[in-house]
Write an enzyme that holds these catalytic residues in place. Structure first.
Site, PDB file in Angstrom:
ATOM      1  N   LYS A 285      16.560 -22.681 -19.752  1.00  0.00           N
ATOM      2  CA  LYS A 285      15.545 -21.774 -20.276  1.00  0.00           C
ATOM      3  C   LYS A 285      15.828 -21.534 -21.763  1.00  0.00           C
ATOM      4  O   LYS A 285      16.960 -21.248 -22.135  1.00  0.00           O
ATOM      5  CB  LYS A 285      15.599 -20.459 -19.482  1.00  0.00           C
ATOM      6  N   GLU A 368       7.777  -7.747  -4.479  1.00  0.00           N
ATOM      7  CA  GLU A 368       7.269  -6.375  -4.549  1.00  0.00           C
ATOM      8  C   GLU A 368       7.117  -5.751  -3.162  1.00  0.00           C
ATOM      9  O   GLU A 368       7.475  -4.591  -2.943  1.00  0.00           O
ATOM     10  CB  GLU A 368       5.927  -6.334  -5.287  1.00  0.00           C
ATOM     11  N   ARG A 396       0.575  -6.031  -5.213  1.00  0.00           N
ATOM     12  CA  ARG A 396       1.154  -6.857  -4.149  1.00  0.00           C
ATOM     13  C   ARG A 396       1.562  -6.017  -2.930  1.00  0.00           C
ATOM     14  O   ARG A 396       1.610  -6.515  -1.823  1.00  0.00           O
ATOM     15  CB  ARG A 396       2.419  -7.543  -4.657  1.00  0.00           C
TER      16      ARG A 396
HETATM   17  C1  LIG Z   1       4.231 -10.797  -8.619  1.00  0.00           C
HETATM   18  C2  LIG Z   1       4.915 -10.853  -9.950  1.00  0.00           C
HETATM   19  N1  LIG Z   1       5.977 -10.061 -10.188  1.00  0.00           N
HETATM   20  C3  LIG Z   1       6.590 -10.087 -11.386  1.00  0.00           C
HETATM   21  C4  LIG Z   1       6.149 -10.933 -12.364  1.00  0.00           C
HETATM   22  C5  LIG Z   1       6.793 -10.902 -13.754  1.00  0.00           C
HETATM   23  N2  LIG Z   1       7.439 -12.182 -14.063  1.00  0.00           N
HETATM   24  C6  LIG Z   1       6.846 -13.086 -14.871  1.00  0.00           C
HETATM   25  S1  LIG Z   1       7.755 -14.457 -15.048  1.00  0.00           S
HETATM   26  C7  LIG Z   1       8.961 -13.857 -14.091  1.00  0.00           C
HETATM   27  C8  LIG Z   1      10.194 -14.680 -13.859  1.00  0.00           C
HETATM   28  C9  LIG Z   1       9.843 -16.006 -13.273  1.00  0.00           C
HETATM   29  O1  LIG Z   1      11.018 -16.744 -13.101  1.00  0.00           O
HETATM   30  P1  LIG Z   1      10.891 -18.270 -12.790  1.00  0.00           P
HETATM   31  O2  LIG Z   1       9.862 -18.488 -11.755  1.00  0.00           O
HETATM   32  O3  LIG Z   1      12.252 -18.768 -12.470  1.00  0.00           O
HETATM   33  O4  LIG Z   1      10.354 -18.920 -14.122  1.00  0.00           O
HETATM   34  P2  LIG Z   1      11.103 -19.054 -15.537  1.00  0.00           P
HETATM   35  O5  LIG Z   1      10.508 -17.993 -16.405  1.00  0.00           O
HETATM   36  O6  LIG Z   1      12.556 -18.860 -15.329  1.00  0.00           O
HETATM   37  O7  LIG Z   1      10.772 -20.394 -16.024  1.00  0.00           O
HETATM   38  C10 LIG Z   1       8.664 -12.579 -13.623  1.00  0.00           C
HETATM   39  C11 LIG Z   1       9.534 -11.756 -12.775  1.00  0.00           C
HETATM   40  C12 LIG Z   1       5.025 -11.727 -12.086  1.00  0.00           C
HETATM   41  N3  LIG Z   1       4.500 -12.538 -12.989  1.00  0.00           N
HETATM   42  N4  LIG Z   1       4.436 -11.675 -10.874  1.00  0.00           N
END
Ligand SMILES: Cc1ncc(C[n+]2csc(CCOP(=O)(O)OP(=O)(O)O)c2C)c(N)n1
Length: 622
Positions: A285, A368, A396
């Site tokens: 990342k 959630e 959610r």
């Molecule tokens: C239902 C929900 N909860 C929280 C989020 C906030 N959120 C956006 S990206 C993320 C992390 C995602 O991690 P990953 O899938 O590993 O992708 P990366 O950013 O590491 O590439 C979060 C918690 C969201 N988009 N949707």
């Protein structure tokens, strides 16, 4: 000038590049992303991690005619957008009527499904695939999902459904060991051990190369190591991917997600498998930008910054940081207070809490629903859980709030961050629905502070005095210091902020600031508006509202939520039920999906800013 990027007119041009050109393209795209995000703000670390993966996917799949892709969350889709007909992507990223920071079907035929909330990709891909197959169409459907998004329950519901017959489904697991913060949970630990096993194999391969150069003895040792290596590989396949293979998927990986030849080779393989497949790709990342590599969480989502200096920490307070501080001071005195968050520790202001009370802090992953039901369990056993959750993600957990919290009348505190118009992330992230959703919940109190002082007062009430479900909703931004105060009134009471005789302006939370400003404009025109901070959205302070309209005979209700199903409908009902048929106007977001834009811009467009409120009052009083 970008030598390769400039030559790409359509995704099919990516297919014709050789590996060296693809590597150059990756470098060009990284530079573009760093520069573009530094100017417009947006998601940085996640986009930098998938540049090679996206190029390789475009090289091996045909998204123009046959294949489809769903990007989970969609915050990592910038490279894809730049290479699928949106070369001018950064010219209007996250602006009103500009390019969205997330995939959007209305924006391009290459965007097959809108995303924004996590863990939807596998379900959506499966639906797309079944749709294609029923229509007799060929092609693969790919879900690209991060290890963070894979902590969401919805992903498992989809894997369970998909594992049997979906032979044209490919799930690409983009594993960077990060959610926004470090990823959590057993699956994350499992993925980490798979990555290190892979490193072990790679080390052995390097050792082999050296050994083969040693005459006689080298070859014997090599054979022994090859045997061990195969055993390790079998052991890894037996022990690690079992979770995916037991669900009916063929598992490949883990592979280096920044190595283009490896990616191409594996994509060729999985493309020809007639079984649902998981390809486990390891990425970094923030790859390619020193600051983001060192601190991927900080560069997950950013406001504009100087590329050479990085994002400087400005240290300004926000409702979020004030929430974190207040909760900490409450928790220091009350050991029963615990904090719960679904994967938003730093974004929800809970880092200090985690440092001080690691045993009383629960980051449950992007889950959630689980966070809310788990909090109910904590409450049922006598603790006071505070669930820090963004308004948009609370959606959610609607049934969990009803079934697990409210129907048992449990003392769970919902700290609802990013409520109201959120701005540039667009319609998937607006915090507009929480009031309407929670108004329906039996026994739920809903509180909305207009400044930090009130946030402190309300949070202390919610945690220390309330005895059932209670929600405190606050916005993304910081307090308007002109309206800071050190005065409050008793719990449940609305507060008259400015007295007047011509019209009542009843406002929720930070909308009080717009209302007060509107009252000043009205005064210049000779009208005297009474401004009331509602404070408690539910239950309403009926006495205060009725007393005010007895004086003024006109009312405007302003909320940072939906104008057609929020506080205004409660107030209208109150007035109707009491036979008070007076001129009434509701101000909030009207019944449509509110797209991206600056908050101030959207407030104006929706008729919610101070000038618009004043104008509405003048129209009523004329
Ligand atoms: C239902 C929900 N909860 C929280 C989020 C906030 N959120 C956006 S990206 C993320 C992390 C995602 O991690 P990953 O899938 O590993 O992708 P990366 O950013 O590491 O590439 C979060 C918690 C969201 N988009 N949707």
């Amino acid at each position: 000038m970008s030598e390769i990027f400039d030559k790409i007119q359509s995704p099919s041009d990516v297919r014709n590049l050789n590996e060296k050109e693809m590597r150059t393209l990756a470098e060009e795209l990284r530079t573009m992303i760093i520069s573009g995000v530094s100017q417009k703000g947006g998601h940085l670390s996640s986009n930098l991690g998938v540049v090679e993966l996206t190029i390789a996917m475009l090289a091996r799949f045909n998204f123009a005619d046959e294949d489809q892709v769903v990007w989970d969350v969609g915050h990592q889709s910038y490279t894809y957008k730049l290479l699928t007909g949106r070369k001018d992507f950064f010219s209007s990223l996250r602006q009103h009527n500009g390019y969205s920071g997330f995939p959007k079907r209305s924006e391009s035929e290459y965007d097959f499904f809108n995303t924004g909330h996590s863990s939807t990709s596998i379900s959506a891909a499966l639906g797309l695939l079944r749709g294609k197959e029923l229509k007799g169409e060929k092609g693969k459907v790919i879900a690209v999902i991060g290890d963070g998004a894979l902590t969401g329950g919805l992903a498992y519901e989809a894997l369970n459904d998909a594992g049997q017959f979906s032979e044209n489904l490919i799930v690409i697991l983009n594993d960077n060991m990060m959610s926004i913060d470090h990823n959590v949970g057993a699956l994350s630990r499992k993925l980490a051990s798979m990555r290190s096993s892979q490193r072990y194999i790679r080390l052995k391969t390097d050792t082999e190369k050296i050994l083969l150069k040693i005459p006689l003895l080298g070859r014997a040792i090599f054979r022994l190591i090859a045997f061990i290596k195969d055993s390790v590989r079998i052991a890894i396949r037996r022990s690690h991917p079992v979770i995916f293979e037991d669900l009916g998927f063929r598992y490949y990986g883990p592979i280096d997600g920044h190595n283009i030849p490896t990616l191409l080779r594996y994509l060729d393989t999985v493309k020809n498998i007639n079984k649902p497949v998981i390809l486990h790709v390891c990425t970094k990342k923030g790859k390619g930008y020193e600051f983001a590599e060192a601190s991927p969480s900080r560069y997950h989502g950013v406001v504009p910054f100087d590329v050479d200096l990085g994002c400087e920490s400005c240290g300004t307070s926000t409702f979020t940081s004030m929430f974190g501080k207040t909760l900490l001071s409450i928790a220091e005195k009350n050991p029963r207070v615990v904090a719960v968050c679904p994967a938003m520790m730093s974004s929800a202001g809970l880092e200090p809490f985690n440092v001080l009370f690691p045993n009383r802090f629960f980051d449950v992953g992007i889950a959630e629903e689980h966070s809310l039901t788990m909090a109910s369990g904590l409450a049922a056993n006598g603790l006071v859980p505070v669930v820090a959750i963004y308004s948009t993600f609370l959606q959610r957990g609607y049934d969990q709030v009803l079934h697990d919290i409210c129907l048992q009348n449990l003392h769970v505190v919902l700290a609802i961050d990013r409520s109201g118009i959120v701005g540039q992330d667009g319609e998937t992230h607006q915090g507009l629905y929480d009031i309407s959703l929670l108004l329906a919940m039996p026994g739920m109190e809903i509180l909305a502070p207009r400044n930090y002082f009130e946030l402190d007062v309300m949070l202390r009430y919610a945690v220390c005095e309330a005895n059932g479900p209670v929600a405190v909703r606050y916005p993304r931004a910081g307090e308007n210091s002109d309206y800071a105060s050190t005065q409050s009134v008793a719990p449940g009471q609305a507060m008259v902020l400015r007295e007047g005789t011509d019209i009542t302006i009843l406002a929720v939370g930070v909308m009080c600031i717009e209302a007060l400003q509107a009252a000043s404009f009205l005064a210049e025109k000779g009208y005297h508006a009474e401004v009331i901070d509602l404070r408690w959205v539910k239950p309403l302070d009926e006495k205060c509202i009725l007393a005010s309209i007895e004086k003024t005979g006109h009312i405007i209700v302003c909320e940072d939520g939906l104008s057609h199903s929020g506080v205004s409908s409660q107030v209208a009902m109150l007035l109707m039920n009491r036979g008070k048929y007076i001129p009434f106007r509701s101000i909030g977001v009207s019944d449509h999906a509110l797209t991206a834009g600056l908050r101030s811009e959207l407030m104006h467009l929706e008729g919610m800013d101070d000038q618009s409120i004043a104008q509405a009052a003048i129209d009523m009083l004329r």
